[in-house]
Design an enzyme around this catalytic site. Structure first.
Site, PDB file in Angstrom:
ATOM      1  N   GLU A  73     -20.553 -16.134  25.497  1.00 22.11           N
ATOM      2  CA  GLU A  73     -21.664 -16.792  26.176  1.00 22.11           C
ATOM      3  C   GLU A  73     -21.934 -18.087  25.425  1.00 22.11           C
ATOM      4  O   GLU A  73     -22.032 -18.083  24.190  1.00 22.11           O
ATOM      5  CB  GLU A  73     -22.916 -15.931  26.184  1.00 22.11           C
ATOM      6  CG  GLU A  73     -24.109 -16.624  26.830  1.00 22.11           C
ATOM      7  CD  GLU A  73     -25.395 -15.814  26.775  1.00 22.11           C
ATOM      8  OE1 GLU A  73     -26.341 -16.175  27.493  1.00 22.11           O
ATOM      9  OE2 GLU A  73     -25.449 -14.840  26.000  1.00 22.11           O
ATOM     10  N   GLU A 133     -35.447 -18.977  30.389  1.00 23.99           N
ATOM     11  CA  GLU A 133     -35.672 -17.620  29.912  1.00 23.99           C
ATOM     12  C   GLU A 133     -37.114 -17.521  29.424  1.00 23.99           C
ATOM     13  O   GLU A 133     -37.596 -18.396  28.706  1.00 23.99           O
ATOM     14  CB  GLU A 133     -34.747 -17.285  28.740  1.00 23.99           C
ATOM     15  CG  GLU A 133     -33.296 -17.179  29.114  1.00 23.99           C
ATOM     16  CD  GLU A 133     -32.461 -16.757  27.922  1.00 23.99           C
ATOM     17  OE1 GLU A 133     -31.651 -15.841  28.086  1.00 23.99           O
ATOM     18  OE2 GLU A 133     -32.613 -17.336  26.846  1.00 23.99           O
TER      19      GLU A 133
END
Length: 260
Positions: free
Chosen positions: A149, A242
């Site tokens: 990621e 987020e």
């Protein structure tokens, strides 16, 4: 979050593999440009090559929360959207409202020449615990299991990246500092989210609310300096916010991303 970072040694702040593996469960409204107000956990709306996902994948770790998202504009390759949220309780990320690029992915990194992007955004308050970031995943096969990621943070709002190492104050320790890329300087952090490797680039000079550049340069840096293989496939390319806790409205006035 710098002051909560010590807790990340036990509970990773970003369990991005979980939200990535669940994206196929999202409910999709299939008009060319869908301005439906998204209120469900996995709701998604389409606009050309993009999909906006509400994606409060980890709501079970909140004491309470709600969130709604909506596409506000779409022209050519540029999309705009808003997300309004309230989340309380816990030290984990609850949600990753994001726009995903659905064209050009599942190619090997060696086939790419550039990933041009723009992103202009605002947020109603900084009294939250959140980040604003591009989120990319690579695999050894098209649509395969995540290997890496790669996060490119434009804003660290009382939050913090995953890291293998933390200082005495609980702050994440970068593996490389002051990397010049795309007219900004970045620190690179490396960690593990329980399933795959996570690389996080964070700007050294504060938040970037208007960004224009080529984010393939970040992948190239990892290939040339951190041993990431150019034979891997880019399986996901997203940009979003987020949220761990707080109440705010996040607004993207203009966002575009392409793969060449």
């Amino acid at each position: 979050m710098f002051f909560f970072s010590f807790l990340l040694l036990l509970i990773p702040l970003v369990s991005s593999t979980s939200r990535h593996s669940m994206h196929r469960m999202r409910k999709v409204h299939a008009r060319a440009v869908d301005t439906t107000l998204l209120t469900g956990k996995w709701d998604s709306a389409q606009a050309g090559q993009y999909s906006l996902s509400n994606d409060f994948w980890n709501e079970q770790n909140a004491d309470w929360g709600s969130q709604e998202s909506q596409i506000t504009s779409f022209s050519g390759s540029t999309i705009g959207w808003t997300t309004t949220y309230t989340w309380t309780g816990g030290y984990q990320v609850k949600t990753f409202t994001n726009v995903q690029l659905n064209t050009g992915i599942n190619q090997q990194l060696s086939a790419f020449s550039s990933m041009p992007t723009i992103w202009q955004w605002t947020q109603s308050t900084d009294e939250v615990q959140a980040d604003v970031a591009y989120d990319l995943f690579t695999s050894w096969s098209p649509g395969g299991s995540d290997v890496n990621e790669i996060m490119i943070w434009l804003a660290n709002i009382n939050s913090g990246p995953i890291s293998y190492n933390y200082n005495a104050e609980g702050d994440a320790i970068p593996i490389v500092t002051n990397i010049p890329l795309e007219d900004y300087t970045w620190n690179l952090y490396s960690g593990f989210n329980g399933v795959n490797q996570v690389y996080s680039f964070l700007p050294t000079s504060g938040n970037i609310s208007s960004f224009s550049g080529d984010i393939y340069s970040f992948l190239s840096y990892l290939i040339e300096n951190e041993g990431m293989s150019s034979s891997q496939y880019l399986t996901t390319a997203q940009g979003g916010t987020e949220v761990t806790s707080g109440t705010a409205q996040f607004t993207t006035q203009a966002y575009s991303l392409a793969i060449n």
